[in-house]
Design a protein around this motif. Sequence first.
Motif, short mmCIF file in Angstrom:
data_model
loop_
_atom_site.label_atom_id
_atom_site.label_comp_id
_atom_site.label_asym_id
_atom_site.label_seq_id
_atom_site.Cartn_x
_atom_site.Cartn_y
_atom_site.Cartn_z
N ARG A 551 0.81 -1.22 0.00
CA ARG A 551 0.00 0.00 0.00
C ARG A 551 0.85 1.27 0.00
O ARG A 551 0.59 2.20 -0.75
N TYR A 554 1.93 3.26 -3.19
CA TYR A 554 0.95 4.03 -3.98
C TYR A 554 1.19 3.88 -5.48
O TYR A 554 1.21 4.86 -6.23
N GLU A 570 -5.97 -6.62 -3.80
CA GLU A 570 -5.97 -5.47 -2.88
C GLU A 570 -4.55 -5.20 -2.38
O GLU A 570 -3.77 -6.13 -2.19
N ASP A 571 -4.26 -3.93 -2.11
CA ASP A 571 -2.96 -3.59 -1.50
C ASP A 571 -2.79 -4.29 -0.15
O ASP A 571 -3.75 -4.53 0.55
N TRP A 572 -1.53 -4.55 0.18
CA TRP A 572 -1.20 -5.06 1.53
C TRP A 572 -0.64 -3.90 2.33
O TRP A 572 0.46 -3.42 2.05
N PRO A 573 -1.38 -3.41 3.36
CA PRO A 573 -0.80 -2.38 4.22
C PRO A 573 0.30 -3.03 5.08
O PRO A 573 0.03 -4.03 5.73
N TYR A 579 -2.33 -11.57 5.48
CA TYR A 579 -3.05 -11.18 4.27
C TYR A 579 -3.72 -12.42 3.70
O TYR A 579 -3.11 -13.49 3.66
#
Length: 615
Positions: A551, A554, A570-573, A579
């Motif tokens: 994430r 960006y 989906e992004d991985w924060p 995840y």
Amino acid sequence: MRQIQLFLVAALAGISLQAQNQAYWQQHVDYTMEVDMDVKSFQYTGIQKLVYTNNSPDVLERVFYHLYFNAFQPGSEMDMRLRSIKDPDKRMIEGDKSRIASLDPSQIGYLHAQSLTQDGKPVTYKEEGTILVVDLAEPIPPGGSSTLEMNFKGQVPEQIRRAGRNSREGVALSMSQWYPKLAEYDFEGWHADPYIAREFHGVWGDFDVKITLDKEYTIGGTGYLQNPQEIGHGYQSPGSKVKTRGKTLTWHFVAPRVHDFVWAADPEYLHDTLEMEDGPVLHFFYKNDPEILENWKKLQEKTAATMEFFSRNIGPYPYEQYSVIQGGDGGMEYAMATLITGGRELGSLVGVMVHEMAHSWFQHVLATNESKHSWMDEGFTSFISSLCMNEIMAQNKDNPFEGSYRGYLALVNSGLEKPQTTHADRYATNFAYSIAAYSKGAIFLSQLGYVIGQDKLMETIKKYYEDFQFKHPVPNDFIRTAEKVSGMRLGWYLTDWTQTTNTIDYGIREVSSHEGKTKVSLERIGDMPMPLDILVVGVDGSQHTYYIPLRMMYGEKENPYPGIARTVLEDWPWAYPDYGFTLDMPLEEIQAIVIDPSQLMADVNAEDNHYQSEP
Ligand SMILES: [Zn+2]
């Protein structure tokens, strides 16, 4: 909390103020030198006229010179370092003793100033080992320049590390780090590091050097020979004959825009030249030794191919000449030249030439301070050399950097790793230094290719070369270039990889069946986060990749496997240790799941990166 916030505000204000003061500048020095070498005693005298321009915003009251040859004396810092480090450089020891410790006065090296003036006025100076500390007669103001004139006297040491006389292969004179060299002053202040056989940082400038020695000797080195018709020795125009009188010759070299000057000389050198189409003239100097002649002939075409490869992949070589010279004790890069040992198998001979020539870009044009950022010159050089060897030697390796990854893993497992921000002189072991600089430095790039995509990586390297040539780039310059080229945020990558010993470790924790689909649970075990490529192979052999962007970057890289369909998840924060995602296929149809099939991500435990279905 409030206190902390106030502190942060103050700290941030300080940082922004500092940044404003750091508009780039660099010092400039022009050297004019006349040197007389006695090839019997290996002693030499010289006159050096140095015009120093202070482009800094500071008033300079002192300057420092390097007197590298003073390191080759019993009791020097280099000698004591050699005697005390756990894993000394084998070239520098005999039995288990320091070779420097056993030098007698006729064999040691030295370099001493005999007189020194600033604009005609005498100055006070003091030798501190390999450094000459000079208190100027008049301060040099910002924008001002001064002429420093020195008479110096030197003795070439027995060849122990890089420079010296009578190398093991019988080269008479390997003259690197041989002259009083002004230390660099930059935004970090003076870089007057005592020499212990490691890295360099020099002032950009122009050199005009006259060397007088026995006329039987052939010289190769930095710079364009100005008087080839007086000298001959293979420099004269084809077909012409050169007659010389007297016992000595005075060789006149000019080298513009360099930060070092090397030369080597031997009475038995053969000298070949190869003029490249749209490229520089390549010079080869090697001993007339039947054991090595064949390889040194074969080396020449490979040198041209290497020059072409680097010019194509990094940017044009900016000089009209490059010399490959037999000398020294291994391989070492210099401006417009390299000294390498010659008695090698062809693959090794080509390998060392490739590595040292790559330094023409990553050090002699992009002049990073190697002592502070050795990974930027040794690492980048190792990276591009591996690519070059893969092409010019037709190695066809899937992962040309495999050796670097192996070395890095060995370092991590040894427990001896230090962050790459460690000053090159201050690593506790040569092992930790060399892996951090060469292997971990090469992976910085190969792995960045995994993070932003290979095309973007190569574009970054070209842009970096274009923007920072003939300067002293720092790590931030490179990563900012990568950010601008890729459109992604990458500061975290520079910080974690180079300023810490954080490692990367991802794992597949569980693969399970759920309502006819498959759930995949991943975990981040290492402290350094990364984006992930995941390959899923079906029992029918079908392939599909999944991309999990990080994430905080960006941004997303392009599909690195254009032949295989990719799903961007989906992004991985990064702060989330876990995840999960679902594959739209039943578990029974999955043969394997693999994290990073390229293996360019330096995961320190690859065992948990695979899921394999039961047979
Ligand atoms: Zn190197």
